[in-house]
Write an enzyme that holds these catalytic residues in place. Sequence first.
Site, PDB file in Angstrom:
ATOM      1  N   HIS A  50      32.977  81.013  72.842  1.00 24.48           N
ATOM      2  CA  HIS A  50      31.929  81.708  72.883  1.00 24.48           C
ATOM      3  C   HIS A  50      31.128  80.253  73.253  1.00 24.48           C
ATOM      4  O   HIS A  50      30.232  80.581  75.023  1.00 24.48           O
ATOM      5  CB  HIS A  50      31.319  82.115  71.792  1.00 24.48           C
ATOM      6  CG  HIS A  50      29.426  83.145  72.239  1.00 24.48           C
ATOM      7  ND1 HIS A  50      29.625  83.807  72.729  1.00 24.48           N
ATOM      8  CD2 HIS A  50      28.357  82.239  73.014  1.00 24.48           C
ATOM      9  CE1 HIS A  50      27.995  84.757  73.130  1.00 24.48           C
ATOM     10  NE2 HIS A  50      27.524  82.927  73.230  1.00 24.48           N
ATOM     11  N   GLU A  51      30.729  79.803  72.404  1.00 26.50           N
ATOM     12  CA  GLU A  51      30.079  78.330  73.176  1.00 26.50           C
ATOM     13  C   GLU A  51      30.503  77.551  74.449  1.00 26.50           C
ATOM     14  O   GLU A  51      29.894  77.326  74.852  1.00 26.50           O
ATOM     15  CB  GLU A  51      29.760  77.425  71.948  1.00 26.50           C
ATOM     16  CG  GLU A  51      28.493  78.242  70.996  1.00 26.50           C
ATOM     17  CD  GLU A  51      27.523  78.859  71.387  1.00 26.50           C
ATOM     18  OE1 GLU A  51      26.464  78.108  72.242  1.00 26.50           O
ATOM     19  OE2 GLU A  51      27.082  80.321  70.706  1.00 26.50           O
ATOM     20  N   GLN A  85      22.258  76.383  77.858  1.00 29.72           N
ATOM     21  CA  GLN A  85      21.148  77.729  77.879  1.00 29.72           C
ATOM     22  C   GLN A  85      19.500  76.699  77.522  1.00 29.72           C
ATOM     23  O   GLN A  85      18.717  78.353  77.291  1.00 29.72           O
ATOM     24  CB  GLN A  85      21.521  78.280  75.983  1.00 29.72           C
ATOM     25  CG  GLN A  85      22.949  78.989  76.218  1.00 29.72           C
ATOM     26  CD  GLN A  85      23.145  79.565  74.874  1.00 29.72           C
ATOM     27  OE1 GLN A  85      23.870  79.001  74.140  1.00 29.72           O
ATOM     28  NE2 GLN A  85      22.577  81.041  74.897  1.00 29.72           N
ATOM     29  N   GLY A 120      24.781  80.169  67.434  1.00 31.24           N
ATOM     30  CA  GLY A 120      25.280  78.570  68.147  1.00 31.24           C
ATOM     31  C   GLY A 120      24.455  78.273  69.391  1.00 31.24           C
ATOM     32  O   GLY A 120      23.607  79.749  70.192  1.00 31.24           O
ATOM     33  N   HIS A 167      30.045  78.494  77.679  1.00 31.54           N
ATOM     34  CA  HIS A 167      28.693  78.535  77.800  1.00 31.54           C
ATOM     35  C   HIS A 167      29.306  77.417  79.535  1.00 31.54           C
ATOM     36  O   HIS A 167      28.875  77.228  80.212  1.00 31.54           O
ATOM     37  CB  HIS A 167      28.013  78.743  77.399  1.00 31.54           C
ATOM     38  CG  HIS A 167      26.707  79.497  76.512  1.00 31.54           C
ATOM     39  ND1 HIS A 167      26.557  80.403  77.243  1.00 31.54           N
ATOM     40  CD2 HIS A 167      27.029  79.946  75.257  1.00 31.54           C
ATOM     41  CE1 HIS A 167      25.618  81.235  76.464  1.00 31.54           C
ATOM     42  NE2 HIS A 167      26.329  81.435  75.235  1.00 31.54           N
ATOM     43  N   CYS A 205      24.040  86.716  72.845  1.00 30.81           N
ATOM     44  CA  CYS A 205      24.224  85.748  72.529  1.00 30.81           C
ATOM     45  C   CYS A 205      22.673  85.723  73.077  1.00 30.81           C
ATOM     46  O   CYS A 205      21.785  86.672  73.634  1.00 30.81           O
ATOM     47  CB  CYS A 205      24.940  85.430  74.229  1.00 30.81           C
ATOM     48  SG  CYS A 205      24.609  83.738  75.310  1.00 30.81           S
ATOM     49  N   LEU A 206      21.512  84.171  72.623  1.00 27.87           N
ATOM     50  CA  LEU A 206      20.501  84.120  72.360  1.00 27.87           C
ATOM     51  C   LEU A 206      19.687  84.544  74.205  1.00 27.87           C
ATOM     52  O   LEU A 206      18.675  84.482  74.304  1.00 27.87           O
ATOM     53  CB  LEU A 206      20.336  82.826  72.265  1.00 27.87           C
ATOM     54  CG  LEU A 206      20.331  82.559  70.461  1.00 27.87           C
ATOM     55  CD1 LEU A 206      20.000  81.341  69.884  1.00 27.87           C
ATOM     56  CD2 LEU A 206      19.657  83.530  69.800  1.00 27.87           C
TER      57      LEU A 206
HETATM   58 NI    NI Z   1      26.042  82.328  73.829  1.00 30.75          NI
END
Ligand code: NI
Length: 172
Positions: free
Chosen positions: A136-137, A51, A46, A140, A94-95
């Site tokens: 989660h997304e 991000q 995701g 963000h 998380c990226l």
């Molecule tokens: Ni994330």
Amino acid sequence: MSETMPILYVPAPMLRARARLVEATDDVRALSEKMLATMYAAPGIGLAAPQVGEALRLVVLDVSAKDAPPNPVILLNPEVVAVSEDLATREEGCLSLPGMYADVARPHVVRVRYQGLDGSKQEIEGEGLLAACLQHEIDHLNGVLFIDYLSPLKRNMFLRKLAKDLKRERDQ
Ligand code: NI
């Protein structure tokens, strides 16, 4: 394959900003393609627009199994409209927090309203991994990170380790 974009790491201020509503334009369609390419290359399941430095309410995800055909989902202006009472705990990463993983408890099932790439109203219901990924997304888009659900002690430990890792990478 579309070009990829650099991913922002904590503590980039963009990751703590509230993202703006987005319209289904050609620019947003092009951005979503680049975000998918970035997510698959990372690899991740995701990615939210903040991000990659865009304060827009745009999310891409794909929670299909590694050996299954790709199943990309692109959500404009996603909003959680219903959650189950029962929670599920799973390990999240998380990226924007490379190498950090921790257990997070969230509703096991969620229903999300969003717009598709053509601007049409859509709904998706997810459970398990998909539910966690959706939440989660969407977090963000509101400047919320999974580490916010941890104890301050654990969160600070993560942030210190990340700062050290990123510094070591820069110094190399
Ligand atoms: Ni994330």
